[in-house]
Design an enzyme around this catalytic site. Structure first.
Site, PDB file in Angstrom:
ATOM      1  N   VAL A  12      13.928  -5.843  -4.020  1.00  0.00           N
ATOM      2  CA  VAL A  12      14.658  -5.281  -2.716  1.00  0.00           C
ATOM      3  C   VAL A  12      15.553  -3.904  -3.435  1.00  0.00           C
ATOM      4  CG1 VAL A  12      15.590  -4.938  -0.612  1.00  0.00           C
ATOM      5  CG2 VAL A  12      13.628  -6.711  -1.026  1.00  0.00           C
ATOM      6  N   LEU A 149       9.595  -2.928   3.242  1.00  0.00           N
ATOM      7  CA  LEU A 149       8.791  -2.922   2.107  1.00  0.00           C
ATOM      8  C   LEU A 149       7.592  -3.960   1.683  1.00  0.00           C
ATOM      9  CD1 LEU A 149      11.743  -1.988  -0.105  1.00  0.00           C
ATOM     10  CD2 LEU A 149      10.508  -0.094   1.127  1.00  0.00           C
ATOM     11  N   GLU A 151       5.230  -5.569  -1.250  1.00  0.00           N
ATOM     12  CA  GLU A 151       4.953  -5.227  -2.940  1.00  0.00           C
ATOM     13  C   GLU A 151       3.846  -4.436  -3.170  1.00  0.00           C
ATOM     14  OE1 GLU A 151       5.741  -8.640  -4.918  1.00  0.00           O
ATOM     15  OE2 GLU A 151       7.128  -9.635  -3.665  1.00  0.00           O
ATOM     16  N   PHE A 245      -4.065  -6.132   8.886  1.00  0.00           N
ATOM     17  CA  PHE A 245      -3.849  -7.526   8.894  1.00  0.00           C
ATOM     18  C   PHE A 245      -4.730  -8.392   9.725  1.00  0.00           C
ATOM     19  CE2 PHE A 245       0.069  -8.324   6.275  1.00  0.00           C
ATOM     20  CZ  PHE A 245       0.501  -6.892   5.975  1.00  0.00           C
ATOM     21  N   ALA A 248      -9.758 -11.593   6.535  1.00  0.00           N
ATOM     22  CA  ALA A 248      -9.567 -13.096   6.474  1.00  0.00           C
ATOM     23  C   ALA A 248      -9.565 -13.340   4.996  1.00  0.00           C
ATOM     24  CB  ALA A 248     -10.926 -13.522   6.988  1.00  0.00           C
ATOM     25  N   GLY A 253       0.685 -15.275   0.895  1.00  0.00           N
ATOM     26  CA  GLY A 253       1.821 -16.158   0.077  1.00  0.00           C
ATOM     27  C   GLY A 253       2.964 -14.857  -0.180  1.00  0.00           C
ATOM     28  N   CYS A 256       8.134 -13.269   0.502  1.00  0.00           N
ATOM     29  CA  CYS A 256       8.803 -13.041   2.024  1.00  0.00           C
ATOM     30  C   CYS A 256       8.079 -13.938   3.198  1.00  0.00           C
ATOM     31  CB  CYS A 256       8.348 -11.754   2.273  1.00  0.00           C
ATOM     32  SG  CYS A 256       9.387 -10.584   1.087  1.00  0.00           S
TER      33      CYS A 256
HETATM   34  C1  UGA Z   1       5.418  -8.461   3.547  1.00  0.00           C
HETATM   35  C2  UGA Z   1       5.293  -7.434   4.864  1.00  0.00           C
HETATM   36  O1  UGA Z   1       4.120  -6.751   4.927  1.00  0.00           O
HETATM   37  C3  UGA Z   1       6.435  -6.490   4.584  1.00  0.00           C
HETATM   38  O2  UGA Z   1       6.459  -5.560   5.827  1.00  0.00           O
HETATM   39  C4  UGA Z   1       7.668  -6.835   4.615  1.00  0.00           C
HETATM   40  O3  UGA Z   1       8.996  -5.841   4.165  1.00  0.00           O
HETATM   41  C5  UGA Z   1       7.804  -7.991   3.499  1.00  0.00           C
HETATM   42  O4  UGA Z   1       6.917  -8.853   3.448  1.00  0.00           O
HETATM   43  C6  UGA Z   1       9.276  -8.436   3.222  1.00  0.00           C
HETATM   44  O5  UGA Z   1       9.474  -9.190   4.205  1.00  0.00           O
HETATM   45  O6  UGA Z   1       9.837  -8.116   2.139  1.00  0.00           O
HETATM   46  P1  UGA Z   1       4.452  -8.484   1.005  1.00  0.00           P
HETATM   47  O7  UGA Z   1       4.832  -9.918   1.135  1.00  0.00           O
HETATM   48  O8  UGA Z   1       4.673  -7.702   0.059  1.00  0.00           O
HETATM   49  O9  UGA Z   1       5.087  -7.715   2.503  1.00  0.00           O
HETATM   50  O10 UGA Z   1       2.923  -8.463   1.289  1.00  0.00           O
HETATM   51  P2  UGA Z   1       1.760  -8.108   2.450  1.00  0.00           P
HETATM   52  O11 UGA Z   1       0.783  -7.100   1.863  1.00  0.00           O
HETATM   53  O12 UGA Z   1       2.215  -8.160   3.641  1.00  0.00           O
HETATM   54  O13 UGA Z   1       0.938  -9.511   2.015  1.00  0.00           O
HETATM   55  C7  UGA Z   1       1.573 -10.704   2.020  1.00  0.00           C
HETATM   56  C8  UGA Z   1       0.317 -11.779   2.005  1.00  0.00           C
HETATM   57  O14 UGA Z   1      -0.514 -11.924   3.207  1.00  0.00           O
HETATM   58  C9  UGA Z   1      -0.411 -11.733   0.741  1.00  0.00           C
HETATM   59  O15 UGA Z   1      -0.823 -13.053   0.366  1.00  0.00           O
HETATM   60  C10 UGA Z   1      -1.943 -11.164   1.264  1.00  0.00           C
HETATM   61  O16 UGA Z   1      -2.940 -11.401   0.543  1.00  0.00           O
HETATM   62  C11 UGA Z   1      -1.750 -11.728   2.647  1.00  0.00           C
HETATM   63  N1  UGA Z   1      -2.916 -10.843   3.483  1.00  0.00           N
HETATM   64  C12 UGA Z   1      -2.285  -9.651   4.091  1.00  0.00           C
HETATM   65  C13 UGA Z   1      -4.025 -11.369   4.148  1.00  0.00           C
HETATM   66  O17 UGA Z   1      -4.355 -12.592   3.881  1.00  0.00           O
HETATM   67  N2  UGA Z   1      -4.637 -10.711   4.830  1.00  0.00           N
HETATM   68  C14 UGA Z   1      -4.357  -9.652   5.493  1.00  0.00           C
HETATM   69  O18 UGA Z   1      -4.994  -8.903   6.347  1.00  0.00           O
HETATM   70  C15 UGA Z   1      -3.223  -8.742   4.952  1.00  0.00           C
END
Ligand code: UGA
Length: 443
Positions: A12, A149, A151, A245, A248, A253, A256
């Site tokens: 961050v 943000l 990743e 989001f 499925a 993971g 965050c």
């Molecule tokens: C997440 C949030 O999306 C950001 O807005 C937030 O700022 C960040 O946490 C944080 O708190 O710093 P991030 O953890 O980088 O971001 O990644 P995501 O894209 O949100 O994915 C998180 C997890 O959810 C991944 O394991 C992804 O595979 C899973 N996921 C995401 C799903 O299983 N299904 C979805 O439809 C979307």
């Protein structure tokens, strides 16, 4: 343009600092870890984030790294707190790094604003305000400016945010944080400090809720004969619901979601409220990571001695971050069942986290003589997985698509058995085993 001191050279802090420099501000990033600061001074980034290296390189003249808090804070107009807030054993957020930043502050003139970027429990701002006042630092302003943000897309997320949230005790401090972002086009949400802190936690909790919701729909789809991909598309086109989001898979993971879910659950329970929905979201996610094991058993029987390739190990594509990656839980479940586990990822280096897993340099190497190839993380490289070469090199041509990235019909036509998440599966029996010497002996 302002001078900004950033405390914390983690993901961050680096993204925030580099992007503020890109906007024209002068930025000094401070961290306590020599092993982090020294490589940064030489131009080496400690992790993989698309575009970040270019932004850092482009802005070298106004972006510096230091171990010295006075160098970062001295004459800075803003002091951004970007330190980690990991979970404690109790599941609460550990704020010790936040308190260290306060302890390290040098004497400061003027009215710098301490801005909380780290994700913290509601009420942290009040506590920090009291601590500053108790130390005779009433002249330092305070604002909450949470980060949103993701990743893999962090630079774009910073430069093109959906919104910028600013909560301040003094409106003038909030105005100054707002000015800092004036070249970005985004709605500004001004609120009290506690609400800004809650916006961040609630946004993440809601995103996780959507994921666990669609994962449960997927699990029901499997039982009743529906396809969750079609269901998610049909649901997401409702403008009140939206398409995001609703993918499925084998669960969320990352650094965050799991810790923020736990922190919000504890925050509620410490305040006397049992957050039932969030508890269920967390539990559904834990179970979801394990469902692949049952899918493998369905096709292969006992897993003892079976060779399983886990493809994609990072918690999501375009990052090397292994924190709370579903691959870790899945690998340890498979090892516990006696399976031989191989892993492949284009950038993540899991090391001790995947103890007992043999790491392969290529997808082909990982799936050679395997009884199943499991797509754990949807890297682009895996979209071409169902090729004749891969099929012929596997001992059993079974693909478990944990992220629903492949077209089931195309995969079946290519001679594989297919298992997705929340979609119809196909049996192995239709597929004669190839007779190559490398695979013949292992039948
Ligand atoms: C997440 C949030 O999306 C950001 O807005 C937030 O700022 C960040 O946490 C944080 O708190 O710093 P991030 O953890 O980088 O971001 O990644 P995501 O894209 O949100 O994915 C998180 C997890 O959810 C991944 O394991 C992804 O595979 C899973 N996921 C995401 C799903 O299983 N299904 C979805 O439809 C979307």
């Amino acid at each position: 343009m302002s001078k900004i001191g950033i405390f914390g050279a983690g993901w961050v802090g680096l993204v925030t600092g580099a992007c503020f420099a890109e906007l024209g501000h002068t930025v000094v990033i401070r961290d306590v870890a020599t092993e982090r600061i020294e490589p940064l001074q030489q131009g080496d980034l400690p992790f993989y984030e698309p575009e970040l290296a270019d932004v850092v390189e482009r802005n070298r003249h106004r972006l510096t790294f230091t171990l010295d808090p006075a160098e970062a804070a001295g004459d800075a107009e803003f002091l951004y707190v970007c330190v980690g807030t990991p979970s404690t054993y109790s599941g609460d957020a550990n704020l010790s790094y936040v308190w260290s930043v306060l302890d390290d502050l040098p004497e400061l003139d003027g009215r710098p604003v301490l801005v909380m970027k780290s994700t913290v429990p509601v009420g942290t701002g009040e506590k920090v305000r009291s601590a500053l006042d108790a130390r005779g630092l009433e002249h330092i302003g305070y604002a909450s400016n949470p980060e949103f943000l993701s990743e893999g897309t962090a630079i774009r997320d910073f430069m093109h945010p959906d919104r910028i949230v600013i909560g301040a005790f003094e409106p003038a401090d909030g105005d100054r944080v707002e000015e800092l972002h004036e070249s970005l086009e985004a709605p500004i949400v001004r609120s009290d400090v506690g609400s800004a802190e809650m916006i961040k936690l609630a946004a993440n909790a809601f995103l996780m809720t959507r994921i666990s919701f669609i994962n449960e729909i997927a699990n029901v789809c499997e039982l009743v004969g529906a396809d969750v991909q079609e269901v998610a598309r049909g649901v997401g086109l409702d403008h009140r619901l939206g398409p995001h989001f609703l993918r499925a898979g084998i669960g969320y993971g990352g650094s965050c979601f799991p810790k923020d879910a736990s922190a919000l659950k504890q925050l509620a329970s410490n305040s006397g409220y049992h957050f039932q929905l969030l508890s269920a979201v967390i539990e559904v996610n834990e179970l979801q990571k394990r469902r692949v094991v049952a899918k493998l058993v369905k096709h292969l029987g006992k897993l003892r001695g079976k060779r399983v390739a886990l493809l994609g190990l990072a918690f999501k594509p375009n990052t090397d971050d292994m924190r709370e990656a579903p691959s870790i839980v899945l690998a340890s479940r498979l090892l516990a069942e006696g399976a031989e586990v191989r892993g492949w990822d284009p950038v993540a280096e899991p090391g001790e986290l995947l103890k007992g897993v043999e790491i392969s340099g290529t997808v082909a190497e990982a799936v050679k003589d395997a009884d199943a190839a499991v797509i754990v993380t949807e890297w682009d490289e895996l979209r071409a997985l169902a090729s004749p070469e891969i099929r012929n090199s596997m001992r059993t041509p079974l693909i478990v698509d944990g992220r629903n990235v492949l077209d089931p019909n195309a995969v079946r036509k290519a001679g594989f058995a297919y298992e997705g998440i929340g979609r119809a599966s196909s049996p192995l029996v239709d597929f004669p085993r190839p007779q190559s010497p490398s695979t013949g002996s292992s039948e």
